[in-house]
Design a protein around this motif. Structure first.
Motif, short mmCIF file in Angstrom:
data_model
loop_
_atom_site.label_atom_id
_atom_site.label_comp_id
_atom_site.label_asym_id
_atom_site.label_seq_id
_atom_site.Cartn_x
_atom_site.Cartn_y
_atom_site.Cartn_z
N ARG A 217 -2.79 44.46 20.83
CA ARG A 217 -2.36 44.03 19.67
C ARG A 217 -1.95 45.81 18.68
O ARG A 217 -0.49 45.49 17.72
CB ARG A 217 -3.05 43.20 19.05
CG ARG A 217 -2.99 41.79 19.84
CD ARG A 217 -3.89 41.09 19.72
NE ARG A 217 -3.84 39.35 20.72
CZ ARG A 217 -4.55 39.55 21.31
NH1 ARG A 217 -4.63 40.70 22.50
NH2 ARG A 217 -3.80 38.15 22.35
N ALA A 218 -3.43 46.06 18.65
CA ALA A 218 -3.18 46.98 17.65
C ALA A 218 -1.62 48.59 18.35
O ALA A 218 -0.95 48.48 17.44
CB ALA A 218 -4.57 47.82 17.62
N HIS A 219 -1.59 48.67 19.44
CA HIS A 219 -0.90 49.76 19.55
C HIS A 219 0.71 48.88 19.75
O HIS A 219 1.21 49.47 19.30
CB HIS A 219 -0.85 49.97 21.15
CG HIS A 219 -2.24 51.58 21.35
ND1 HIS A 219 -1.28 52.10 21.53
CD2 HIS A 219 -3.10 50.73 21.85
CE1 HIS A 219 -2.96 52.60 21.73
NE2 HIS A 219 -3.96 51.81 22.20
N GLY A 220 0.69 47.07 20.04
CA GLY A 220 1.82 46.41 19.70
C GLY A 220 2.47 46.31 18.38
O GLY A 220 3.49 46.70 17.38
N LEU A 225 5.87 48.89 13.90
CA LEU A 225 6.04 49.87 12.56
C LEU A 225 7.68 50.76 13.19
O LEU A 225 8.00 51.15 11.82
CB LEU A 225 4.63 50.31 12.03
CG LEU A 225 3.96 48.70 12.29
CD1 LEU A 225 2.37 49.85 11.52
CD2 LEU A 225 4.20 48.35 10.15
N ARG A 226 6.79 51.17 14.08
CA ARG A 226 7.52 52.07 14.56
C ARG A 226 9.36 51.42 14.32
O ARG A 226 10.47 52.40 15.65
CB ARG A 226 7.88 53.22 15.34
CG ARG A 226 6.08 53.73 14.79
CD ARG A 226 5.59 55.18 16.49
NE ARG A 226 6.43 56.16 16.65
CZ ARG A 226 6.52 56.32 17.83
NH1 ARG A 226 5.50 56.42 18.22
NH2 ARG A 226 7.45 57.39 17.75
N ARG A 227 10.06 50.09 14.47
CA ARG A 227 10.94 49.17 15.05
C ARG A 227 11.22 49.39 16.11
O ARG A 227 12.45 49.44 16.29
CB ARG A 227 12.01 49.90 14.01
CG ARG A 227 11.35 50.09 12.35
CD ARG A 227 12.49 50.39 11.25
NE ARG A 227 12.37 51.02 10.07
CZ ARG A 227 12.55 49.52 9.07
NH1 ARG A 227 13.02 48.46 9.81
NH2 ARG A 227 12.55 50.09 7.87
N LEU A 228 10.94 49.13 16.91
CA LEU A 228 11.07 49.19 18.08
C LEU A 228 11.24 47.91 18.84
O LEU A 228 10.15 46.91 18.32
CB LEU A 228 9.53 49.65 19.57
CG LEU A 228 9.76 49.27 21.20
CD1 LEU A 228 10.62 50.22 21.30
CD2 LEU A 228 8.60 49.46 21.97
N PRO A 229 12.93 47.71 18.95
CA PRO A 229 13.05 46.25 19.22
C PRO A 229 12.39 44.93 19.80
O PRO A 229 11.43 45.49 21.21
CB PRO A 229 14.21 46.67 19.46
CG PRO A 229 15.18 47.83 20.06
CD PRO A 229 13.64 48.79 19.68
N VAL A 230 12.33 44.09 19.47
CA VAL A 230 11.36 43.18 19.98
C VAL A 230 12.21 42.38 21.19
O VAL A 230 13.54 41.73 20.58
CB VAL A 230 10.58 42.14 18.96
CG1 VAL A 230 9.47 40.85 19.52
CG2 VAL A 230 9.20 42.80 18.15
N VAL A 231 11.31 41.95 22.20
CA VAL A 231 12.16 40.93 22.93
C VAL A 231 11.85 39.27 23.27
O VAL A 231 10.81 39.16 23.61
CB VAL A 231 12.23 41.51 24.49
CG1 VAL A 231 13.13 40.73 25.29
CG2 VAL A 231 12.80 42.94 23.84
N PRO A 232 12.57 38.63 22.47
CA PRO A 232 11.90 37.57 22.69
C PRO A 232 11.52 37.30 24.05
O PRO A 232 11.98 37.11 25.36
CB PRO A 232 13.17 36.82 22.09
CG PRO A 232 14.48 37.42 22.13
CD PRO A 232 14.45 38.49 22.47
N ARG A 233 10.43 35.98 23.71
CA ARG A 233 9.77 35.44 24.85
C ARG A 233 10.32 34.64 25.76
O ARG A 233 10.45 33.32 25.10
CB ARG A 233 8.06 35.28 24.93
CG ARG A 233 7.10 34.46 26.00
CD ARG A 233 6.14 34.75 25.51
NE ARG A 233 5.55 34.28 24.21
CZ ARG A 233 5.26 33.10 24.12
NH1 ARG A 233 4.75 32.40 25.18
NH2 ARG A 233 4.51 32.32 23.10
N PRO A 234 9.95 34.11 26.48
CA PRO A 234 10.85 32.90 27.60
C PRO A 234 9.47 32.19 27.14
O PRO A 234 8.85 32.34 27.27
CB PRO A 234 10.94 33.22 29.10
CG PRO A 234 11.18 34.79 28.73
CD PRO A 234 10.23 35.26 27.92
N THR A 235 10.50 31.07 26.60
CA THR A 235 9.44 29.35 26.78
C THR A 235 10.25 27.70 28.01
O THR A 235 10.95 28.06 27.83
CB THR A 235 9.80 29.43 25.28
OG1 THR A 235 11.02 28.61 24.82
CG2 THR A 235 9.23 30.28 24.40
N PRO A 236 9.06 27.90 28.31
CA PRO A 236 7.23 27.65 27.85
C PRO A 236 7.20 28.81 29.07
O PRO A 236 7.13 29.18 29.91
CB PRO A 236 6.42 26.68 27.97
CG PRO A 236 7.78 26.00 29.84
CD PRO A 236 9.29 26.07 28.85
#
Length: 242
Positions: A217-220, A225-236
């Motif tokens: 979680r800390a590295h995430g 914070l370095r603006r690496l794009p977040v990919v939405p998680r498939p649900t469920p």
């Protein structure tokens, strides 16, 4: 076995943001038919449960039963004489997070009959891959499971494995579009899991599963914070996927 595999885990992310780290780590190498039987006062430091792996004990025959059922779905029989060796984190004070578990199915003569690679994410899901491992311990498989919020399920894994008396190591490279995106490696030397060795490693690697969860979680957060794009998680998210 059982053995403690004490060493390091490292990650190198090459694109689109470069980020690397290395941390001390240890895992257990165990025979699933002869899991460690610790005295009562040591059990908080290491526990293994079928619910933490594969189909969560749905077979009713423990980790081996779930693995046998998984391999049967892929047309790979497990013989009664086969030995199943697992590289994994144990529960410590009731908590476990195991980013990667590896199962080797070994014939009576030591030949590798099957290798299963189980990936866990921080959302409670896990996915098992049956690997086609060559004589040099290498395998390729398409990625099909969401692990990190910074990577989708595209690409393929290039995997390298070593299992012997001197070293146990797993290297996973994620390739996408002919380019290496990241490489993760865990490597250590196996030593007999005596009571003294367990106490020593528990002191020098305090609360290992809890540290793994916190560091992920800390590295995430650093990557976010370095603006690496977040990919939405498939649900469920699936608890277990074959």
């Amino acid at each position: 076995m059982p053995a403690l595999v004490v060493g390091q885990v490292s990650h190198v992310r090459r694109a689109p943001v470069r980020h690397a780290f290395r941390h001390r780590s240890y895992q257990w190498l165990v025979d699933v038919d002869a899991l460690p039987r610790l005295p009562l006062w040591l059990r908080p430091l290491a526990a293994f449960r079928a619910e933490d792996h594969l189909d969560g004990g749905a077979s009713g025959a423990g980790i081996r039963g779930d693995l046998t059922a998984f391999l049967a779905c892929h047309g790979v029989p497990v013989e009664p004489s086969d030995r199943v060796v697992m590289l994994a984190h144990a529960r410590v004070l009731g908590h476990v997070f195991d980013p990667l578990t590896v199962f080797w199915v070994l014939a009576r003569d030591g030949a590798v009959r099957a290798v299963v690679f189980e990936v866990h994410n921080t959302y409670g899901g896990r996915h098992a891959y049956l690997l086609d491992v060559d004589e040099d311990g290498h395998a390729d498989t398409d990625k099909s499971f969401y692990v990190s919020p910074f990577n989708d399920v595209s690409g393929s894994y290039r995997i390298g494995l070593r299992l012997d008396d001197e070293q146990v190591s797993v290297t996973v490279g994620l390739d996408r579009g002919g380019r290496r995106v990241l490489t993760a490696t865990t490597r250590g030397a196996p030593t007999p899991a005596t009571r003294r060795a367990l106490l020593r490693v528990s002191a020098t690697h305090l609360l290992m599963p809890q540290r793994v969860s916190a560091l992920i979680r800390a590295h995430g957060i650093l990557l976010w914070l370095r603006r690496l794009p977040v990919v939405p998680r498939p649900t469920p998210a699936k608890e277990f996927s074959r």
